[in-house]
Design a protein around this motif. Structure first.
Motif, short mmCIF file in Angstrom:
data_model
loop_
_atom_site.label_atom_id
_atom_site.label_comp_id
_atom_site.label_asym_id
_atom_site.label_seq_id
_atom_site.Cartn_x
_atom_site.Cartn_y
_atom_site.Cartn_z
N GLN A 21 0.67 -1.39 0.11
CA GLN A 21 -0.24 -0.03 0.00
C GLN A 21 0.90 1.10 0.17
OE1 GLN A 21 -2.56 -0.74 3.56
NE2 GLN A 21 -3.98 -1.66 2.20
N LEU A 22 1.60 1.38 -0.79
CA LEU A 22 2.72 2.40 -1.03
C LEU A 22 1.88 3.60 -1.66
CD1 LEU A 22 5.63 0.39 -2.77
CD2 LEU A 22 5.58 1.25 -0.38
N PRO A 23 2.46 5.10 -1.22
CA PRO A 23 1.82 6.14 -1.83
C PRO A 23 2.22 6.32 -3.14
CG PRO A 23 3.79 6.74 -0.37
CD PRO A 23 3.33 5.03 -0.16
N PRO A 24 1.51 6.88 -3.97
CA PRO A 24 1.85 7.36 -5.25
C PRO A 24 3.13 7.86 -5.38
CG PRO A 24 -0.40 8.21 -4.93
CD PRO A 24 0.39 7.51 -3.80
N ALA A 25 4.04 7.33 -6.55
CA ALA A 25 5.38 7.88 -6.62
C ALA A 25 5.61 9.41 -6.69
CB ALA A 25 6.19 7.31 -7.71
N PHE A 26 6.65 9.93 -6.22
CA PHE A 26 6.74 11.38 -6.37
C PHE A 26 7.99 11.21 -7.19
CE2 PHE A 26 9.44 14.93 -5.30
CZ PHE A 26 8.45 15.95 -5.97
N SER A 27 8.20 12.09 -8.32
CA SER A 27 9.63 12.14 -9.22
C SER A 27 9.81 13.55 -9.60
CB SER A 27 9.33 11.06 -10.27
OG SER A 27 8.21 11.29 -11.07
N LEU A 28 10.90 13.82 -10.12
CA LEU A 28 11.24 15.09 -10.87
C LEU A 28 11.36 14.84 -12.18
CD1 LEU A 28 14.04 15.64 -8.21
CD2 LEU A 28 11.73 16.86 -8.30
N PRO A 29 11.08 15.83 -13.07
CA PRO A 29 11.41 15.80 -14.18
C PRO A 29 12.77 16.11 -14.62
CG PRO A 29 10.19 17.84 -13.73
CD PRO A 29 10.10 17.06 -12.65
N ALA A 30 13.32 15.74 -15.70
CA ALA A 30 15.05 15.95 -15.89
C ALA A 30 15.34 17.24 -15.86
CB ALA A 30 15.27 15.29 -17.28
N ASP A 31 14.74 18.31 -16.31
CA ASP A 31 14.79 19.53 -16.18
C ASP A 31 14.65 20.58 -15.14
OD1 ASP A 31 12.03 19.70 -16.49
OD2 ASP A 31 12.20 20.93 -18.49
N ARG A 36 14.34 23.53 -6.47
CA ARG A 36 13.04 23.39 -6.49
C ARG A 36 12.79 21.87 -6.02
NH1 ARG A 36 7.94 23.85 -4.91
NH2 ARG A 36 6.46 22.90 -6.28
N ALA A 37 13.97 21.22 -6.58
CA ALA A 37 13.77 19.49 -6.03
C ALA A 37 14.33 19.56 -4.55
CB ALA A 37 15.27 18.86 -6.68
N LEU A 38 15.16 20.46 -4.00
CA LEU A 38 15.28 20.09 -2.51
C LEU A 38 14.03 20.59 -1.70
CD1 LEU A 38 18.98 21.35 -2.34
CD2 LEU A 38 18.28 19.22 -1.89
N GLU A 39 13.56 21.73 -2.33
CA GLU A 39 12.29 22.12 -1.43
C GLU A 39 11.14 21.14 -1.49
OE1 GLU A 39 8.70 25.19 -3.01
OE2 GLU A 39 10.79 25.78 -3.23
N LEU A 40 11.13 20.35 -2.59
CA LEU A 40 10.01 19.32 -2.77
C LEU A 40 10.43 18.10 -1.74
CD1 LEU A 40 9.24 19.33 -6.45
CD2 LEU A 40 7.73 20.17 -4.56
N ASP A 80 21.05 24.90 -11.25
CA ASP A 80 21.32 23.80 -11.91
C ASP A 80 20.28 22.87 -12.27
OD1 ASP A 80 23.75 25.09 -12.01
OD2 ASP A 80 24.67 23.63 -10.21
N SER A 81 20.25 22.20 -13.28
CA SER A 81 19.54 20.58 -13.45
C SER A 81 19.75 19.57 -12.38
CB SER A 81 19.51 20.51 -14.98
OG SER A 81 18.79 19.10 -14.99
N VAL A 82 18.86 19.07 -12.04
CA VAL A 82 18.69 17.80 -11.29
C VAL A 82 19.80 16.75 -12.07
CG1 VAL A 82 16.74 18.04 -9.88
CG2 VAL A 82 16.46 16.84 -11.97
N THR A 83 19.68 16.65 -13.45
CA THR A 83 20.52 15.81 -14.00
C THR A 83 21.86 15.73 -13.66
OG1 THR A 83 20.36 17.14 -16.10
CG2 THR A 83 18.76 15.38 -15.81
N GLN A 84 22.41 17.15 -13.34
CA GLN A 84 23.81 17.13 -13.36
C GLN A 84 24.22 16.75 -11.73
OE1 GLN A 84 23.45 21.69 -14.14
NE2 GLN A 84 25.41 21.28 -13.76
N TYR A 85 23.44 16.34 -11.12
CA TYR A 85 23.54 15.63 -9.76
C TYR A 85 23.04 14.32 -9.43
CZ TYR A 85 25.34 20.33 -9.25
OH TYR A 85 25.81 21.71 -9.59
N MET A 86 22.40 13.97 -10.44
CA MET A 86 21.77 12.73 -10.04
C MET A 86 22.69 11.41 -10.15
SD MET A 86 19.32 11.71 -13.38
CE MET A 86 20.13 11.52 -15.03
#
Length: 147
Positions: A21-31, A36-40, A80-86
């Motif tokens: 019974q997992l909650p729906p996934a939260f994900s980030l767009p590559a751009d 914003r990613a850290l805030e979320l 910076d884009s999240v793709t730089q640090y993923m």
């Protein structure tokens, strides 16, 4: 005298990922920007967030603690884009993609999580990320069932 260790199949009693019974996934767009990613991530208290391309295909994930450390050390800029640090997912012959769906037995998920921080739960065709499963989710499930 019975052995204390249980086979994974016994521990989960045939349950599947859907039973978590997992909650729906939260994900980030590559751009997405890292600010914003850290805030979320902070709002949702997530330590790892999947990063998806424009077709919703998983590319990798953000390790929130590592990203915060880079930010605080001055190595990351807010826009910076999240793709730089993923951390990129590795897919090749020696690291094949393991499909985890709502119908995957928990014993298989447990084995996968022995070698991975988390599992992306997708549809069978891997078109949609439905949820993120962790070892903690398995432990919570076992605790709830009293096994």
């Amino acid at each position: 005298m019975h052995s204390v260790s249980m086979l994974p199949e016994d521990r989960y009693r045939g349950a599947v990922v859907e039973d978590l019974q997992l909650p729906p996934a939260f994900s980030l767009p590559a751009d997405e920007s890292i600010s914003r990613a850290l805030e979320l991530a902070y709002e949702r208290d997530f330590s790892h967030i999947p990063v998806l391309d424009k077709h919703r295909r998983p590319l990798g994930y953000i390790d929130t603690a590592a990203l915060i450390a880079k930010w605080q050390a001055g190595y990351a800029s807010p826009n910076d884009s999240v793709t730089q640090y993923m951390c990129k997912f590795i897919r090749n012959e020696s690291h094949p993609y393991t499909v985890i769906t709502p119908d995957t037995p928990l014993a298989e998920l447990a084995e996968f999580l022995h070698h991975n921080i988390f599992a992306l739960v997708t549809d069978l065709n891997r078109k949609f990320v439905l949820a993120v499963a962790t070892s903690q989710d398995l432990e919570n499930f076992v605790s709830r069932r009293g096994t």
